[in-house]
Design an enzyme around this catalytic site. Sequence first.
Site, PDB file in Angstrom:
ATOM      1  N   MET A 177      -9.262   8.015  -1.168  1.00  9.46           N
ATOM      2  CA  MET A 177     -10.193   8.411  -0.102  1.00  9.46           C
ATOM      3  C   MET A 177     -10.740   9.795  -0.415  1.00  9.46           C
ATOM      4  O   MET A 177      -9.999  10.680  -0.855  1.00  9.46           O
ATOM      5  CB  MET A 177      -9.475   8.441   1.251  1.00  9.46           C
ATOM      6  N   MET A 200     -12.218   4.075  -1.439  1.00 13.22           N
ATOM      7  CA  MET A 200     -12.910   4.393  -0.177  1.00 13.22           C
ATOM      8  C   MET A 200     -13.646   5.713  -0.366  1.00 13.22           C
ATOM      9  O   MET A 200     -13.262   6.758   0.169  1.00 13.22           O
ATOM     10  CB  MET A 200     -11.899   4.440   0.969  1.00 13.22           C
ATOM     11  N   HIS A 230      -8.278   0.884  -4.418  1.00 13.51           N
ATOM     12  CA  HIS A 230      -9.156   0.714  -3.262  1.00 13.51           C
ATOM     13  C   HIS A 230      -9.941   2.005  -3.095  1.00 13.51           C
ATOM     14  O   HIS A 230      -9.448   2.996  -2.544  1.00 13.51           O
ATOM     15  CB  HIS A 230      -8.328   0.402  -2.015  1.00 13.51           C
ATOM     16  N   ASP A 248      -6.488  -6.394   4.118  1.00 18.66           N
ATOM     17  CA  ASP A 248      -5.853  -5.081   4.093  1.00 18.66           C
ATOM     18  C   ASP A 248      -5.977  -4.441   5.466  1.00 18.66           C
ATOM     19  O   ASP A 248      -7.083  -4.222   5.950  1.00 18.66           O
ATOM     20  CB  ASP A 248      -6.536  -4.210   3.028  1.00 18.66           C
ATOM     21  N   HIS A 291      -1.242  -1.438  -4.485  1.00 14.48           N
ATOM     22  CA  HIS A 291      -2.550  -1.162  -3.889  1.00 14.48           C
ATOM     23  C   HIS A 291      -2.623   0.343  -3.666  1.00 14.48           C
ATOM     24  O   HIS A 291      -1.848   0.910  -2.881  1.00 14.48           O
ATOM     25  CB  HIS A 291      -2.672  -1.921  -2.568  1.00 14.48           C
ATOM     26  N   MET A 308     -11.442  -5.965   5.165  1.00  8.85           N
ATOM     27  CA  MET A 308     -10.630  -4.982   5.882  1.00  8.85           C
ATOM     28  C   MET A 308     -10.306  -5.506   7.282  1.00  8.85           C
ATOM     29  O   MET A 308     -11.201  -5.948   8.009  1.00  8.85           O
ATOM     30  CB  MET A 308     -11.369  -3.647   5.993  1.00  8.85           C
ATOM     31  N   ASP A 357      -4.764   3.557  -2.501  1.00  9.63           N
ATOM     32  CA  ASP A 357      -5.899   3.942  -1.655  1.00  9.63           C
ATOM     33  C   ASP A 357      -6.441   5.311  -2.056  1.00  9.63           C
ATOM     34  O   ASP A 357      -5.754   6.327  -1.917  1.00  9.63           O
ATOM     35  CB  ASP A 357      -5.467   3.989  -0.188  1.00  9.63           C
ATOM     36  N   SER A 377       0.854  -1.180   0.000  1.00 12.31           N
ATOM     37  CA  SER A 377       0.000   0.000   0.000  1.00 12.31           C
ATOM     38  C   SER A 377       0.894   1.235   0.000  1.00 12.31           C
ATOM     39  O   SER A 377       1.546   1.535   0.994  1.00 12.31           O
ATOM     40  CB  SER A 377      -0.901   0.008   1.238  1.00 12.31           C
TER      41      SER A 377
END
Length: 224
Positions: free
Chosen positions: A41, A73, A71, A176, A37, A142, A39, A12
Amino acid sequence: MACGPKAMIGPSILNSDLSMLYDESEKMINSGADYLHLDVMDGHFVPNLTFGHPVVKCLRQKIPKSFFDMHMMVENPEKWVEAMADAGANQYTFHIEASKDVPALCRKIKEAGMKVGIGLKPGTDVSVVLPYGPLADMLLVMTVEPGFGGQKFMADMMSKVERLRTEFPLVNIEVDGGVSPANIDQCAKAGANMIVSGSAVVKSPQPAEVISQLKQAVQKVFPE
């Protein structure tokens, strides 16, 4: 990526020096990472804010071949499918808690040329995702509350992984959050074959050794 369970380690890069995103990503790939990966957000679905598709597009231009697992979010994950596909994302992992129409979103992601990932927050019962397992290429459990790095691994989430592996033996299952050499055996034995690791890999002075250690543990359960 193989369609069946294969041991894969995806650092990540949220835990890296984001001012050197390309360099850090290249370092992870050269250290043996199977995928990256990323992320995303939005400050709404989770309280933190990171980066979006323009950054992903820039990164793709410099790293043309690596597998990008997004990912997402975010609230309204339907909104960003086309933009992420255009940016070069390979897998679009949305949270089931954020989608109003999971089958329609899965279709939209596949039509955009990406693989489908469906994520579960710790507080969401695993039964919620079971009807949609056949639509997914990957199911994400998660093991921390999404939104911030560096949290403690939630071992009690392994029962979700076990249930999903029993129900969907050929689907990729990802964990994760707080995953490290200290708990990788729990993850692998429960049935996770895709391993996201942030701080344990990215902050290590020897990331290649950590990635190798994680992968070897998973390969005991999912041999090549």
